[in-house]
Scaffold this motif. Sequence first.
Motif: not given
Length: 307
Positions: A81-91, A108-114
Motif C-alpha cells: 500500500y502506498v499513499d500515492h504514485i507519482a505519474s512519472h514513476i509509472k512510466t 495499491i494506491d490509496l489516493s484512488e480508493l473511495d
Amino acid sequence: MMKLSHTPVDSIEMFGREVFVKRDDLLHPEFSGNKARKFAYFLEHEFPGVQKVIGYGSAQANSLYSMSALAKLRGWQLDFYVDHIASHIKTQQEGNYARACQNGANIIDLSELDDREGRDTLTYIEERVLPEEKMAVFVPEGGRCGYAEFGVSKLAGEICEWFKEQGLLSLIVFLPSGTGTTALFLNKYFVEQGVTIRVLTCAAVGGDDYLKLQFEELSDDVIYHPEIVVMPKKYHFGKLYREFYEMWQRVCNTGIEFELLYDPLGWLALEHYLNTTADKTPVMYLHQGGLLGNVSMLPRYQRKYGD
C-alpha cells in the motif's frame, strides 16, 4: 545461489583517514542490501497457511522491491500500500517500482480508493485490511519490526568475527537511519555480547526526535539505543541538496558506488562527527545497498546540478 550473508569488508580513504566498508551492497540484488538482513527471518522460517505478505511505504522504496522478491520466492502474493504514485514513476522501465511490478506485486494506491476516508496508510491497513486478511503476514514500513532482529543479529555477528580477526581494540559502526531498525538491533547485539563496538547513526527521515521514538518503539531500554550524530543543518528527506550530490560523487570516486537517498547524508554526518570530535576509533561504514534507486535519483540530480 542467493548470497544473503557474509559480505566482505573493504577499506577506502575518506576525510584523511582509513574507513572500512561492510559491503552489504554485494548481497543478492533482489534483497537490496539491508532488506536481506531484515527479511531473513521470513526466508528461513516456515509460515504454515500464509498466502500473502502485506507491506506499505513509498512507491520507490527499496523495501517494495525486496518484499516483491521475497513474495515471489515464497509463492506469496504481495499487497503493498502506498499513499500515492507519482505519474512519472509509472512510466519508468527500471527502478524499485518497475521491478516490483515485474515480480507480480499488487501495488495499491490509496489516493484512488473511495473508502480511504482521510486515513493515513498504516491506519487504513490496520482498520480496513488486516481484519479481513487472516492468512497474511504484515511487515511494517521499512521492515521495522521484531522479525528484523533475527537477520540483523547475524550481520552483527559477522562484524564481530571480522573485528576479532583484525585484532582491533574498539570500533565504530556508522550507518544512516530511516526507521532505525538496523542500527538499534546492531547496537543491541554488541551491548549484549559485551564487545567494544558502538553504533553511530544519523536521522535521514523525520529528524532526531522521530528517530528516538523509533528506537523506543523497538526497545524501551536506552542502553541499546545507538548514538545519534546531530547535524548542524536540517535536511528534508528526499530533497536534492548540492552537498549531497557532491558528497556522493566524492565517495563514489573511491571505487564503490553508494546510493543517493541515505548515503550522502550518512557520509556528511560521519565527516561532521570526525571533524568535531577527537575520536580516533576505527570506523566501519555499513553499506546497506539500495543502488536500484539510483536509476531514478541520479537523473534528478543531474538535471538540477549537472554532471
